[in-house]
Design a protein around this motif. Structure first.
Motif, short mmCIF file in Angstrom:
data_model
loop_
_atom_site.label_atom_id
_atom_site.label_comp_id
_atom_site.label_asym_id
_atom_site.label_seq_id
_atom_site.Cartn_x
_atom_site.Cartn_y
_atom_site.Cartn_z
N LYS A 75 -5.31 -2.42 46.54
CA LYS A 75 -5.54 -1.40 45.52
C LYS A 75 -6.61 -0.40 45.94
CE LYS A 75 -4.06 -4.29 41.77
NZ LYS A 75 -4.41 -5.09 40.64
N ASN A 76 -7.56 -0.83 46.77
CA ASN A 76 -8.64 0.09 47.13
C ASN A 76 -8.80 0.27 48.63
OD1 ASN A 76 -9.70 -2.39 47.67
ND2 ASN A 76 -11.54 -2.16 46.47
N GLY A 77 -7.70 0.10 49.38
CA GLY A 77 -7.73 0.36 50.81
C GLY A 77 -7.53 1.84 51.08
N VAL A 78 -8.34 2.36 52.00
CA VAL A 78 -8.29 3.78 52.34
C VAL A 78 -8.39 3.92 53.85
CG1 VAL A 78 -9.48 5.99 52.08
CG2 VAL A 78 -9.36 4.44 50.15
N ALA A 79 -7.63 4.84 54.40
CA ALA A 79 -7.74 5.17 55.82
C ALA A 79 -8.35 6.56 55.95
CB ALA A 79 -6.37 5.14 56.48
#
Length: 185
Positions: free
Chosen positions: A149-153
């Motif tokens: 839900k809160n993974g960002v690249a």
């Protein structure tokens, strides 16, 4: 004697070309990492293995579609341009997709197809984040548990190309997150 000089000159020319190509390829991607515009893109990754390059996190992005800006539609199977922007939360999204290279703004060269609502769905060219072999199992586990839900690249984009700079779980870089998560027993 003259043919030996020609052969030697030809050999040196080929050797220079062979050395120049890989150097240029490495410089091209490093240049994007250093000077490209930075975007944060929501992810939903998995962790597969490439026999030649090692472990990587396979990235799936949540924002991979946008409206088609050209009235004539997109050419099927050809490279098109996805114009990238940031939303109010600072996350990247595809503002529009065009068959014409934009004069201004940040864009990525992509393959795309349109649906019945004239919305373009794109295949982003940056989908792998490589990491050291020993970190792969912990990274896979941490991303499955905490990154969904809160993974960002963080992606660097320049001149139509993009490179994955860093993965984050919440506000922390993946490696920092792994150092602070206790190992599973």
């Amino acid at each position: 004697m003259k043919s030996r000089k020609i052969l030697l000159g030809l050999f040196i020319s080929v050797a220079i070309i062979q050395a120049t190509v890989p150097i240029y390829m490495a410089w091209h991607w490093e240049n994007i990492l250093r000077t490209g515009q930075r975007f944060l893109w929501q992810t939903a990754p998995i962790d597969p293995y490439d026999a030649f390059k090692g472990r990587y996190v396979e990235l799936r992005f949540k924002e991979t579609s946008g409206p088609v800006s050209d009235s004539a539609g997109l050419p099927v199977g050809q490279t098109v341009y996805a114009i990238v922007a940031e939303n109010a939360e600072g996350k990247a999204y595809i503002k529009e997709v065009s068959a014409q290279k934009p004069e201004t703004g940040t864009y990525i060269k992509v393959k795309a197809y349109t649906d019945s609502q004239n919305k373009a769905h794109v295949v982003l060219p940056f989908s792998r984040y490589y990491l050291p072999e020993e970190l792969a199992p912990a990274a896979e586990s941490a991303y499955r548990e905490h990154g969904g839900k809160n993974g960002v690249a963080a992606i660097r984009i320049k001149d139509g190309y993009g490179v994955v700079e860093q993965l984050y779980i919440g506000e922390r870089p993946l490696r920092e997150f792994l150092r602070q998560v206790p190992p599973e027993s």
